[in-house]
Every structure is written in structure tokens, then in C-alpha cells.
Write an enzyme that holds these catalytic residues in place. Structure first.
Site, PDB file in Angstrom:
ATOM      1  N   HIS A 457       0.818  -1.203   0.000  1.00  0.00           N
ATOM      2  CA  HIS A 457       0.000   0.000   0.000  1.00  0.00           C
ATOM      3  C   HIS A 457       0.861   1.267   0.000  1.00  0.00           C
ATOM      4  CE1 HIS A 457      -2.224   3.208   2.043  1.00  0.00           C
ATOM      5  NE2 HIS A 457      -3.192   2.797   1.244  1.00  0.00           N
ATOM      6  N   CYS A 834      -1.084  -2.655 -16.287  1.00  0.00           N
ATOM      7  CA  CYS A 834      -1.190  -1.564 -15.319  1.00  0.00           C
ATOM      8  C   CYS A 834      -0.671  -1.966 -13.945  1.00  0.00           C
ATOM      9  CB  CYS A 834      -2.618  -1.046 -15.228  1.00  0.00           C
ATOM     10  SG  CYS A 834      -3.786  -2.293 -14.677  1.00  0.00           S
TER      11      CYS A 834
END
Ligand code: PEP
Ligand code: MG
Length: 878
Positions: A457, A834
């Protein structure tokens, strides 16, 4: 018989794979008539063989080396151990790609008591005697340290003691007698440490030195450097054995290093430093201050003139800026090394452009000369180079998001915000980060985490925001509660200054000053050339209009991934999002979704506005739920109040949402299969936003791309797509407009890649989510792999992080299969990537080869991807 050794007269510049960069260039300089002391190169294949033979140099190779020692002796008219004409040599490593300072060098090899005595007898000048003993003690010290791995410190202590006894401050003030005594002490120390006498036979010394250079290919420093610079372990290093020339012979001698252009700015002018009466290492060691190279004109007019000529010739020959080492012995110039000089990103751009303007290079060659990774430094604030060089890292994590950051350590997002509000610069230090930390991350100069890999994250968000992040520094002993941590043997408390280098992952104690990044005019020129030659399109991963705008400025040609769950990190939005997650009934969920809808629509409009005529892919919600549920008591209470539930009830819901493997849990399209109303809301927001923007800009012809994540089965995709299409068509009909849209899927579950032909029947486009695809192909948790990957590097199972660089053999094979299967059904479909790999130069090259339509990466990596895509196309000859 296989040839493992080459004289400098037998090689050339094209043989770098075999002779290493240094060896190939020594040969090339010899070929074009430069004054190079004539020695030989032991090939990289000999190094590989050394490792294959269990770290020994086999008889065949050793035989060839000894044969070439004899040739070298004949060429130079000197002999190892000879008492009239002794041969002394340097032994230096030289890999295919230059790895400055990573491997070993031994100078003055061939000295022993007899040779020393004979040299002095032949030239009874006291200055010469001092030179001989100085060379001897240096050799014993270097050999002991580099070859036998006896710590330098023992010898340094002896030098210090000697200086103290003699009442002098500098080494240069020690006399011949002092140095002679030191050499004796060094030999005694060697025997004390090793248990045997210092080897006096030059051939034994040489054998040990060559072995040490081969061994140094595998030292920890070199292994890390290779990983950072994409240099395969399998290459091995060559070894160069070259007769010594002595810059420390007398005052008519000296040594220096120079660049044909300024490696800092790229300016076309000779740059360098020079020291009289000194040996190579003195220039860099900083014992004496070297003089600027142009002063050499006065000291050694002849040699200087010749040197300028050599510089010109080398630049014209190599058509690139050269970095050279040279020595003047008794007024005569010798070239010891040349290579394409390392340079800053800024200098690289200027030099490449200048070489095109000077007619030396084509545009394509100029594009190929720039190291894409180096562009990082142009886009983020950077450390002052001199200050960084002087600093020693106290620890190292993953260089997760580039940039330089320096500030006071804080341990929570709230502190980061409040400290920033009162004008402090802070570094947010966390065990790991979660969405609660976003505002704190924004307020910080940089983020340091103990856990998490390149796609954790913290890393993903930091890269997206363009802030520096070092993640996964497992050496940190964290005490978040008491706001302190220990690293490198030191305790850091709240408010203590630390500095982070987000490119190397290095962590420093204290303040390292930063300077603002500037983008020179050449940057645009190179990028324009890159765009001219690349085939791959480059899109960006952007979740906010600000990121999208920034990415456009950096040349993005669309959004390849908008992670819609990232649009809910703001405090006011995350509440509505949590309501949605913690709903008990469809009605409750729809009520929460209705709160979210206007935010989403507004965001999408702004994204479409920012991207103009370029495509925008909106990926539907894919929140691993554990990242979003509230954990703080006050947030839980707030949620309970909003939903009119008891705190206990909310806690029970949160409990029920706990998963053993959240990354393989209730996320992605699985959420929509259980709660179709989520897809309805998102589709409504996308379509309404597109209709509004299209009305304002009729020329843009918007085709919103709706992307469904985590699909593994075509029926799963169809199920979700049916909801999307029904909702979208109804919205379009209601508005009475004509709007085309596409529904595609991420390919990020191995099963999707394996059944891509089936999936392509439903999906109008594919986009590889290589973060999850890597996670699920290897079965490595993307959040936890950092903890054990270090062991994989050590064991040479991996040379780099598969989450940073595509594993071409496994994940890559799945991608290839998916492309072929997909296009067999839908030949014109656009296929992108991506995952984080989309901004990694090596992975971009792989994507080019696969024939993808585009790569998509975080805004700050867009220029890197543009350049890497161009280099791949140029290499490919397209
Ligand atoms: C991926 O898995 O590569 C991807 C882009 O999606 P995310 O990182 O959001 O899971
Ligand atoms: Mg994913």
C-alpha cells in the site's frame, strides 16, 4: 583448447562480454595507438569457470595465465621477482557493465623483501627509497585486506601508532625508515592474523589476487549493486593484469582522473583532477587536495598536450563522454583506463543532445544512451550530491518510490499532519501503512515502513503521489506505541531527523540537504525523439484529477488504471465507503452508495476533463476489505452512529468481514457478484460523467473504458458485465445521447490468462494486473514477500524482485498466452498492463516484444516508460 587469456593486443572494444569493459577498452586503446602499459585480460568465462569448479582456478586456466605472464615479461623487458628489472603489476576487476567501487583492485603486486632491497640498491636516492617502502607497505596492506580479508583496521592502527610515535600527522611525513619498519610490522600482523608468512613469490601473490577478484564478484556489495542495476550474476568479471607505472616515483610523476565532459552538467569541457607524486588511490582518498586538471599544463606540458590529444581521440572514437585514469611516470603519459563516464541524468540529456548536434550520434542513438531509471532524479527533489556521498546509510529497505526526503520522524498520520501544520518537515515511520495514513503520507516528505514490498500500500500510494518511500526495512525494531525505533544500533525518537533515498532504499541518520529538481530543455528534446520512435503507448495509473493532470504534463496518453477504491481515502469519503462495506441489507448498502455516487461522478468528470481526448480506464472497486474497515474505536463509533447501530453490532460485522487471505478474498468482481448494486452505482457515475463531459466537449469523442477486476471465469465476467451494460444503456437512453463505451477486464488471475480466448468473447479489452498475476502465479503474498525475498537473493534463487520486474519465464509466459488467445478471438482488442511493472524499463521492453498496446504506470514513471518503450523499439529495429 579454450582461450581464457588475451593480451591487450589481441582484443578490441567489441569484446566486452568476454573481456569486460575495462579489458575491452584497454585493448581498444592499445589498437588505436594510445600509451597503455601492456598486460593481459583473463576472461569473464574464466570467472564463470572458477565458480563452476567450486571456486578454484583450474589447471588449464592457471597454465594459460602463467604463459601470459611470460609474454608480458618479454613485452615489457621485466620479470616477476627479478633483482635487476622486477615486474610489478596491478590486478583489477572489470565486468561487462561498469560497477564502480564494487569489486577489488590490488596494486604493486610483485614486491617482496629481495625485490625491495634490489630496487633500492640500484637507485640509492633517499626519495626513491621512501617510494619503494611506501609501495611495499601499501601492497602488504592491500593484499591482506582485499585478498586475505584481514581487516584494514589492524594496519591502520599500526600506521596511527607509528605517526603518534614520530609526532607527525600525515602519512606523507613518515620517512623511508618509518615505512620500512611499518612494512615489517605489517608482515608480522599478517602472520599473526593468517598464521603463515606473507607470500613472497610473485606468482603466488598473483594467483591469490586473481582468485580474490573472481571472489569479489559475489561480495554482498556487488550483489546489491547488480540487483539495483539489472546486471545478471551469470556475467562474471574479467581480471586485468597490467604492469605498474608509478605516479609516486618522484616529483616528475603524478596521477589523475578526468572526464571529457562535465559529468555533473554535461558541459563540453575537460574536467578532472591531478596529483603529483601520488598513486591512483590518493586522488580519491582525499589525503591531499588534488589540483584541477588544467594545472597539469604547467607541471607536465608535454604529457598534458598528449593527454588532450588522447581525450579528443577517445571521444571521437567512442562517440561518448569518456572517464579516464592516467599516470605520468617521469614525465611520460600512460593511459590506465577509459570508459563511457557515469553521469547525472541532467548531464546525460545534455551530452546526448550535444552529440546529435555535433553530428556524432543519431537521434535513435541519443535516445538509447539515456538510462531510463536515471530520469527519476529529474522528477523529484534530490539530495545534494556531495552531501550524499559523504553520508553513510544506517539501514536499507526497498527503494519503493523515488525521491529524496529529509525530516523529523513521526509515528502517526495525525502527528504528520499536525507537525506539518506547524511548519515542520516530517518523515512518517510506520510498521506498515493503511488508508488511514494517506493524509499523513501527503503531509510527509517521505514514508518509511518496516513491512511491505514494492506493491505494498505505502509503495503504490507513495509512487502515485510522487512522494519518496522506503518500504520493507525489516532491520527496524519498531516501538510505535512509545514513538521510537531502533536502526543501525541507534534509537530514534519522535522528532529526530532522518533522511531517505527512495531510489536506493538507503536510510540516513540526520539531515542530508536536498535541492529542487530542474528539468532542462534537453529533457523535452529527448522525450520528443523517444515519442517519435516508440510503438507502445504510455498511459498512467491515476486516481485523482491532480495525478491525471500531472501525468498529462509528463506525457501520459490516457489513464490505464483508475483504482476507484483509492478515491475514498479522504476522511469525509471513507465514512460513506465504510457504511457501504458494513451494511446489513441491500437498502442500507444502496443508501451508502447513493452518498458515494455524486463523489464518484464528480471525480470521473474531472478525470475525463484532465485527459481530454485521451482514453480513460476506470477499474471498478477492488478493495481488499481489510484495508478499509475501521480499526480505531472513534471511527467505529462514528459508523455505528451514522447507521443507527450499536457499537457491538458494527464490531460484529467487522469481525465477520475478517478473512484469512484477504488478497484472495471477497474483493474485485466478487464484490459485484454478491452486491450488484455496487456496479450499478459505479456504472451510473461513469456514464453520467462521460455524458456531461462529452456535452461540454463534443470534439473529444469520449469512449469510457470500464474495467472489471479479478476475473477468473468468463461467466463471472458476463454476470458483472450484464449489470454494467443494462445500467449504462439505460442511462444513455434516458439522456437521449449517443455514447460508446467499452467493458473489459483485468487479466490478473492465472485462470483468466489460461482461458483468455473464452474471456475475450465478453471482454472488449484486456489489461494485465501483474501485481496480482505475480502474486497468484508464484503464490507469494504481495504484502509479505518482502520478508523472505532477501533470502532468495542471497541464495541466488532470484536476482530481483518479481513484483518489480516481470518474471518473463512464468508470469510472462501467461501474458504471452493471454495475448495470443485473446487476439485469436478479438484481433483488434487493445491490451495493456497496469501493474507496477508498467514503469519498469526491463518489463516495458518485454511488453513491447509481446505487442501490447500500452503500458500504464504512476505519473512520475511516465517519462521513464516513454524512454524505455522507445529504446525497446529502437533495439527491435522498428
Ligand atoms: C494489479 O494487480 O497488477 C493491479 C494493477 O491491481 P491492484 O494493484 O490494484 O491489485
Ligand atoms: Mg490487482
Amino acid at each position: 583448447m579454450h582461450k581464457y587469456v588475451y593480451l591487450f593486443t589481441e582484443g578490441n572494444a567489441n569484446m566486452r562480454e568476454l573481456l569486460g569493459g575495462k579489458g575491452a577498452n584497454l585493448s581498444e586503446m592499445t589498437n588505436i595507438g594510445m600509451p597503455v602499459p601492456q598486460g593481459f585480460t583473463i576472461t569473464t568465462e574464466a570467472c564463470t569457470q572458477y565458480y563452476e569448479d567450486g571456486r578454484t582456478i583450474n589447471d588449464e586456466i592457471m597454465g594459460q595465465i602463467m604463459e601470459y605472464v611470460e609474454k608480458m615479461e618479454q613485452i615489457n623487458g621485466k620479470k616477476f621477482g627479478d633483482l635487476t628489472n622486477p615486474l610489478l603489476v596491478s590486478v583489477r576487476s572489470g565486468a561487462r557493465a561498469s560497477m564502480p567501487g564494487m569489486m577489488d583492485t590490488i596494486l604493486n603486486l610483485g614486491l617482496n623483501d629481495d625485490v625491495v632491497a634490489a630496487m633500492i640498491k640500484a637507485n640509492p636516492d633517499p626519495k626513491f627509497e621512501r617510494f619503494v617502502y611506501d609501495s611495499y607497505r601499501r601492497f602488504i596492506q592491500m593484499f591482506s585486506d582485499v585478498v586475505m580479508e584481514v581487516g584494514k583496521k589492524y594496519f591502520e592502527q599500526l600506521i596511527d601508532k607509528m605517526k603518534e610515535r614520530k609526532g607527525v600527522v600525515y602519512d606523507v611525513d613518515l620517512t623511508a625508515a618509518d615505512l620500512k619498519e611499518l612494512a615489517e610490522q605489517f608482515k608480522a600482523e599478517y602472520k599473526n592474523q593468517i598464521g603463515s608468512d606473507f607470500p613472497s613469490d610473485p606468482k603466488v601473490q598473483l594467483y591469490e589476487a586473481i582468485r580474490a577478484v573472481f571472489r569479489s564478484w559475489d561480495n554482498p556489495r556487488a550483489n546489491v549493486y547488480r540487483r539495483d542495476n539489472d546486471i545478471p550474476y551469470s556475467w562474471g568479471t574479467a581480471v586485468n593484469v597490467m604492469p605498474m607505472v608509478f605516479g609516486n616515483l618522484n616529483d616528475n610523476s603524478g596521477t589523475g582522473v578526468a572526464f571529457t565532459r562535465d559529468p555533473g552538467t554535461g558541459e563540453k569541457k575537460l574536467m578532472g583532477e591531478f596529483l603529483t607524486n601520488a598513486q591512483g588511490e590518493d586522488v580519491v582518498a582525499g589525503v591531499r587536495t588534488p589540483m584541477p586538471i588544467d594545472q597539469m599544463a604547467e607541471k607536465f606540458p608535454e604529457a598534458y598536450k598528449q593527454f588532450l590529444d588522447v581525450c579528443d581521440k577517445l571521444e571521437t572514437h567512442y562517440r561518448d563522454m569518456q572517464d579516464m585514469e592516467f599516470t605520468v611516470e617521469n614525465g611520460k603519459l600512460y593511459m590506465l583506463q577509459c570508459r563511457n563516464g557515469k553521469r547525472t541524468a541532467q548531464a546525460a540529456l545534455k551530452i546526448a543532445c550535444d552529440l546529435v548536434d555535433e553530428g556524432m550520434r543519431t537521434e535513435q542513438e541519443a535516445v538509447a544512451m539515456i538510462e531510463p531509471r536515471n530520469l527519476d532524479t529529474l522528477l523529484h527533489p534530490q539530495f545534494d550530491a556531495a552531501a550524499l556521498k559523504a553520508a553513510t546509510p544506517i539501514g536499507k529497505g526497498l527503494g519503493a518510490s523515488p525521491g529524496a526526503a529529509c525530516g523529523k520522524a513521526v509515528f502517526s498520520a495525525e502527528d504528520a499532519e499536525s507537525w506539518k501544520a506547524r511548519g515542520e518537515k516530517v518523515i512518517l515511520v510506520r510498521l506498515e501503512t493503511s488508508p488511514e495514513d494517506i493524509t499523513g503520507m501527503k503531509a510527509a516528505q517521505g514514508v518509511l515502513t518496516v513491512r511491505g514490498g514494492m506493491t505494498s500500500h505505502a509503495a503504490v500510494v507513495a509512487r502515485g503521489m510522487g512522494i519518496c518511500c522506503v518500504s520493507g526495512c525489516g532491520e527496524i525494531v519498531m516501538d510505535e506505541e512509545n514513538k521510537k525505533f531502533t536502526l543501525g544500533g541507534k534509537e530514534f525518537r519522535e522528532g529526530d531527523f532522518i533522511s531517505l533515498d527512495g531510489s536506493t532504499g538507503n536510510i540516513y541518520d540526520g539531515v542530508i540537504p536536498t535541492v529542487d529538481a530542474t528539468i532542462a530543455g534537453e529533457f523535452g528534446r529527448i522525450m520528443a525523439w523517444a515519442d517519435k520512435y516508440r510503438v507502445l503507448k504510455v498511459r498512467t495509473n491515476a486516481d485523482t484529477p491532480r495525478d491525471a493532470q500531472r501525468a498529462r504534463e509528463l506525457g501520459a496518453e490516457g489513464i490505464g488504471l483508475c483504482r476507484t477504491e483509492h478515491m475514498f481515502f479522504e476522511a469525509d469519503r471513507i465514512a460513506a465507503f465504510r457504511e457501504m462495506i458494513c451494511s446489513d441489507t441491500v437498502e442500507e448498502r444502496e443508501a451508502a452508495l447513493n452518498k458515494i455516487l455524486p463523489y464518484q461522478q464528480d471525480d470521473f468528470e474531472k478525470l475525463f476533463d484532465a485527459m481530454g481526448k485521451y482514453p480513460v480506464t476506470i477499474r471498478f472497486l477492488d478493495p481488499p476489505l481489510h484495508e478499509f474497515v475501521p480499526t480505531e474505536e472513534k471511527d467505529i463509533e462514528a459508523l455505528a452512529a451514522t447507521q443507527g447501530k450499536s457499537v457491538e453490532r458494527v464490531k460484529a460485522i467487522i469481525e465477520s468481514l475478517k478473512e484469512f487471505n484477504p488478497m484472495m478474498g471477497h474483493r474485485g468482481c466478487r464484490l459485484v457478484v454478491t452486491y450488484p448494486e455496487i456496479a450499478k452505482m459505479q456504472t451510473t457515475a461513469v456514464i453520467r460523467a462521460a455524458i456531461n463531459v462529452q456535452k461540454r466537449h463534443p470534439a473529444w469523442q469520449l469512449v469510457p473504458e470500464i474495467m472489471i477486476p479479478l476475473v477468473g471465469d468468463t461467466k463471472e465476467l458476463k454476470y458483472v458485465k450484464d449489470t454494467v451494460v443494462a445500467t449504462a444503456d439505460a442511462e444513455i437512453a434516458k439522456a437521449g445521447v449517443d455514447l460508446h463505451y467499452e467493458v473489459g477486464t483485468m487479466i490478473e488471475i492465472p485462470r483468466a490468462a489460461l482461458t483468455a480466448d473464452d474471456i475475450a468473447k465478453e471482454a472488449e479489452f484486456f489489461c494485465f494486473g501483474t501485481n496480482d498475476l505475480t502474486q497468484m502465479t508464484y503464490g507469494f503474498s504481495r504484502d509479505d514477500a518482502g520478508k523472505f525475498l532477501e533470502a532468495y537473493y542471497k541464495a541466488k534463487i532470484f536476482e530481483n524482485d518479481p513484483f518489480a520486474r516481470i518474471d518473463q519465464d512464468g508470469v510472462g509466459r501467461l501474458m504471452k498466452m493471454a495475448c495470443e488467445l485473446g487476439r485469436s478471438v478479438r484481433p483488434d482488442m487493445h491490451i495493456g498492463i497496469c501493474g507496477e511493472h508498467g514503469g519498469d524499463p526491463t518489463s516495458v521492453e518485454f511488453c513491447h516484444k509481446l505487442g501490447l498496446t500500452y503500458v500504464s504506470c504512476s505519473p512520475f514513471r511516465v517519462p521513464i516508460a516513454r524512454l524505455a518503450a522507445a529504446q525497446a523499439a529502437i533495439k527491435d529495429g522498428k
